[in-house]
Design a protein around this motif. Structure first.
Motif, PDB file in Angstrom:
ATOM      1  N   ARG A  80       0.818  -1.217   0.000  1.00 11.14           N
ATOM      2  CA  ARG A  80       0.000   0.000   0.000  1.00 11.14           C
ATOM      3  C   ARG A  80       0.853   1.269   0.000  1.00 11.14           C
ATOM      4  O   ARG A  80       0.335   2.377  -0.012  1.00 11.14           O
ATOM      5  N   GLY A  81       2.181   1.118   0.015  1.00  3.12           N
ATOM      6  CA  GLY A  81       3.040   2.283  -0.094  1.00  3.12           C
ATOM      7  C   GLY A  81       3.738   2.705   1.181  1.00  3.12           C
ATOM      8  O   GLY A  81       4.216   3.834   1.276  1.00  3.12           O
ATOM      9  N   MET A  82       3.815   1.795   2.159  1.00  9.80           N
ATOM     10  CA  MET A  82       4.495   2.113   3.405  1.00  9.80           C
ATOM     11  C   MET A  82       5.780   1.298   3.526  1.00  9.80           C
ATOM     12  O   MET A  82       5.950   0.271   2.879  1.00  9.80           O
ATOM     13  N   VAL A  83       6.686   1.782   4.357  1.00  7.27           N
ATOM     14  CA  VAL A  83       7.827   0.981   4.786  1.00  7.27           C
ATOM     15  C   VAL A  83       7.390   0.239   6.042  1.00  7.27           C
ATOM     16  O   VAL A  83       6.809   0.843   6.942  1.00  7.27           O
ATOM     17  N   PHE A 254      -8.389 -11.601  10.392  1.00  7.12           N
ATOM     18  CA  PHE A 254      -7.226 -10.930   9.815  1.00  7.12           C
ATOM     19  C   PHE A 254      -7.683  -9.861   8.829  1.00  7.12           C
ATOM     20  O   PHE A 254      -7.243  -8.707   8.884  1.00  7.12           O
ATOM     21  N   LYS A 255      -8.572 -10.241   7.937  1.00  6.96           N
ATOM     22  CA  LYS A 255      -9.040  -9.295   6.919  1.00  6.96           C
ATOM     23  C   LYS A 255      -9.759  -8.110   7.556  1.00  6.96           C
ATOM     24  O   LYS A 255      -9.527  -6.952   7.176  1.00  6.96           O
ATOM     25  N   ASP A 256     -10.624  -8.375   8.512  1.00  5.09           N
ATOM     26  CA  ASP A 256     -11.382  -7.290   9.118  1.00  5.09           C
ATOM     27  C   ASP A 256     -10.481  -6.316   9.864  1.00  5.09           C
ATOM     28  O   ASP A 256     -10.634  -5.091   9.742  1.00  5.09           O
ATOM     29  N   THR A 257      -9.527  -6.839  10.626  1.00  2.00           N
ATOM     30  CA  THR A 257      -8.639  -5.946  11.381  1.00  2.00           C
ATOM     31  C   THR A 257      -7.700  -5.189  10.458  1.00  2.00           C
ATOM     32  O   THR A 257      -7.390  -4.019  10.707  1.00  2.00           O
ATOM     33  N   VAL A 258      -7.264  -5.826   9.373  1.00  2.00           N
ATOM     34  CA  VAL A 258      -6.406  -5.125   8.412  1.00  2.00           C
ATOM     35  C   VAL A 258      -7.180  -3.996   7.732  1.00  2.00           C
ATOM     36  O   VAL A 258      -6.649  -2.886   7.551  1.00  2.00           O
ATOM     37  N   GLU A 272      -3.501   6.576   1.192  1.00  2.00           N
ATOM     38  CA  GLU A 272      -4.483   7.179   0.303  1.00  2.00           C
ATOM     39  C   GLU A 272      -5.065   6.103  -0.601  1.00  2.00           C
ATOM     40  O   GLU A 272      -4.436   5.086  -0.863  1.00  2.00           O
ATOM     41  N   GLY A 273      -6.270   6.367  -1.105  1.00  2.20           N
ATOM     42  CA  GLY A 273      -6.879   5.468  -2.071  1.00  2.20           C
ATOM     43  C   GLY A 273      -7.546   4.269  -1.428  1.00  2.20           C
ATOM     44  O   GLY A 273      -7.432   4.014  -0.228  1.00  2.20           O
ATOM     45  N   LYS A 274      -8.240   3.524  -2.265  1.00  2.31           N
ATOM     46  CA  LYS A 274      -9.012   2.372  -1.789  1.00  2.31           C
ATOM     47  C   LYS A 274      -8.093   1.244  -1.337  1.00  2.31           C
ATOM     48  O   LYS A 274      -7.026   1.024  -1.922  1.00  2.31           O
ATOM     49  N   GLU A 275      -8.521   0.541  -0.307  1.00  2.25           N
ATOM     50  CA  GLU A 275      -7.745  -0.623   0.155  1.00  2.25           C
ATOM     51  C   GLU A 275      -7.615  -1.641  -0.975  1.00  2.25           C
ATOM     52  O   GLU A 275      -8.441  -1.699  -1.884  1.00  2.25           O
ATOM     53  N   THR A 276      -6.580  -2.479  -0.896  1.00  2.00           N
ATOM     54  CA  THR A 276      -6.292  -3.450  -1.958  1.00  2.00           C
ATOM     55  C   THR A 276      -6.107  -4.856  -1.378  1.00  2.00           C
ATOM     56  O   THR A 276      -5.340  -5.665  -1.900  1.00  2.00           O
ATOM     57  N   LEU A 277      -6.812  -5.159  -0.302  1.00  2.00           N
ATOM     58  CA  LEU A 277      -6.576  -6.414   0.407  1.00  2.00           C
ATOM     59  C   LEU A 277      -6.966  -7.636  -0.431  1.00  2.00           C
ATOM     60  O   LEU A 277      -6.241  -8.644  -0.431  1.00  2.00           O
ATOM     61  N   GLN A 279      -6.920  -8.035  -3.663  1.00  2.00           N
ATOM     62  CA  GLN A 279      -5.858  -8.252  -4.652  1.00  2.00           C
ATOM     63  C   GLN A 279      -4.601  -8.813  -3.991  1.00  2.00           C
ATOM     64  O   GLN A 279      -3.968  -9.736  -4.499  1.00  2.00           O
ATOM     65  N   PHE A 280      -4.238  -8.247  -2.842  1.00  2.00           N
ATOM     66  CA  PHE A 280      -3.050  -8.713  -2.130  1.00  2.00           C
ATOM     67  C   PHE A 280      -3.163 -10.194  -1.781  1.00  2.00           C
ATOM     68  O   PHE A 280      -2.235 -10.975  -2.010  1.00  2.00           O
ATOM     69  N   LEU A 281      -4.307 -10.598  -1.238  1.00  2.00           N
ATOM     70  CA  LEU A 281      -4.486 -11.994  -0.835  1.00  2.00           C
ATOM     71  C   LEU A 281      -4.489 -12.937  -2.031  1.00  2.00           C
ATOM     72  O   LEU A 281      -4.027 -14.070  -1.950  1.00  2.00           O
ATOM     73  N   SER A 282      -5.016 -12.479  -3.157  1.00  2.00           N
ATOM     74  CA  SER A 282      -5.043 -13.318  -4.348  1.00  2.00           C
ATOM     75  C   SER A 282      -3.652 -13.559  -4.920  1.00  2.00           C
ATOM     76  O   SER A 282      -3.430 -14.546  -5.647  1.00  2.00           O
ATOM     77  N   GLU A 283      -2.713 -12.678  -4.574  1.00  2.00           N
ATOM     78  CA  GLU A 283      -1.358 -12.790  -5.110  1.00  2.00           C
ATOM     79  C   GLU A 283      -0.395 -13.480  -4.154  1.00  2.00           C
ATOM     80  O   GLU A 283       0.768 -13.716  -4.500  1.00  2.00           O
ATOM     81  N   ARG A 284      -0.851 -13.804  -2.951  1.00  2.00           N
ATOM     82  CA  ARG A 284       0.022 -14.467  -1.981  1.00  2.00           C
ATOM     83  C   ARG A 284       0.219 -15.946  -2.321  1.00  2.00           C
ATOM     84  O   ARG A 284      -0.678 -16.598  -2.793  1.00  2.00           O
TER      85      ARG A 284
END
Length: 284
Positions: A80-83, A254-258, A272-277, A279-284
């Motif tokens: 999401r753009g963080m370190v 996990f998903k709800d708290t994230v 900023e912007g819409k969450e991408t969870l 997509q992230f989970l589908s790529e794990r």
């Protein structure tokens, strides 16, 4: 690709080489023990920029635990753009230490990130501490406990984060709380809820109502004290859930708290912007 470097090499490390990589760096040496921080970077990391940063501490009662606990969280928020940094610290099972050494290490880790913020791409003004259980205690300790430092640290460097994300945190270590049998009467210097003397950073607090270690009443008392000082504490209670309900293995929670964490960070202007969870989970 993962790069391993030592503390002695860090100052000469070229920032450009950490783009799109995971970095493992030694932040502290105690006798023969090397303590490391693993740092995940955004996929579009740009050298010379500074990014909002989360420092995670694993749970385990100051007895055990692994930085792997928050690997899914770190990977997501890096996407999401963080370190995202995950700090190892001394625990009883590995180093025969007490909870006080764990606090000292947590403070050393935060100071290390601040001291080397330019090299590591960290925005010192947007540095968040997060953790679960005993790791939540360590995160809160950075904000609230004025002592318990490693005497070798540069005490002029602040350990205070700009925000806290606490997953069923151990925040009461008094006679009725968790860990009192290990810290004893030193709880007055060790227990976050007993040291809420100044305005807290914005805080996100997750707790299951069936947690056998942290009563709901303790969480509500913490929130009340934080808000009485003019701070913000968003408390989310999960009906029927036990200690550790938020971990990745419990995917629903996990998903709800994230997602709630994502929204919290957006409210602070760190994301900023819409969450991408999904997509992230589908790529794990």
């Amino acid at each position: 690709m993962k790069i391993k470097i030592t503390l002695l090499l860090l100052l000469g490390f070229a920032t450009q080489t950490i783009a799109q990589k995971s970095l493992e760096v030694v932040y502290k040496k105690v006798d023969s023990t090397l303590l490391t921080i693993t740092i995940d970077y955004p996929p579009d990391y740009q050298p010379g920029r500074s990014y909002p940063t989360i420092l995670f501490f694993f749970g385990g009662g100051w007895n055990s635990g692994s930085i792997a606990q928050f690997e899914p969280h770190a990977r997501y928020f890096a996407s999401r753009g963080m370190v995202c940094a995950r700090a190892d610290y001394r625990v009883k099972a590995r180093q025969k230490t007490t909870p006080f050494e764990s606090v000292a290490d947590a403070k050393s880790a935060m100071r290390f990130l601040r001291q080397h913020a330019d090299q590591l791409g960290i925005d010192e003004g947007r540095l968040i501490a997060a953790g679960g259980s005993a790791g939540g205690h360590l995160a809160a300790a950075l904000a609230h406990l004025p002592g318990l430092d490693d005497p070798k640290d540069d005490l002029s460097i602040s350990t205070a984060p700009q925000a806290l994300i606490l997953y069923n945190p151990v925040i009461d270590n008094g006679p009725e709380g968790y860990g009192y049998e290990r810290v004893g009467e030193r709880y007055t210097a060790f227990s976050p809820i007993h040291n809420l003397d100044t305005v807290s950073p914005p805080t996100l607090f997750f707790l299951g109502t069936e947690d056998k270690l942290i009563p709901v009443s303790t969480a509500k008392a913490y929130k009340k004290k934080v808000e009485a000082k003019g701070g913000r504490c968003d408390l989310h209670l999960y009906e029927g859930q036990p200690h550790g309900f938020f971990n990745y293995k419990n995917l629903e929670y996990f998903k709800d708290t994230v997602l709630k964490t994502d929204a919290f960070l957006q409210s602070l202007g760190y994301l900023e912007g819409k969450e991408t969870l999904t997509q992230f989970l589908s790529e794990r």
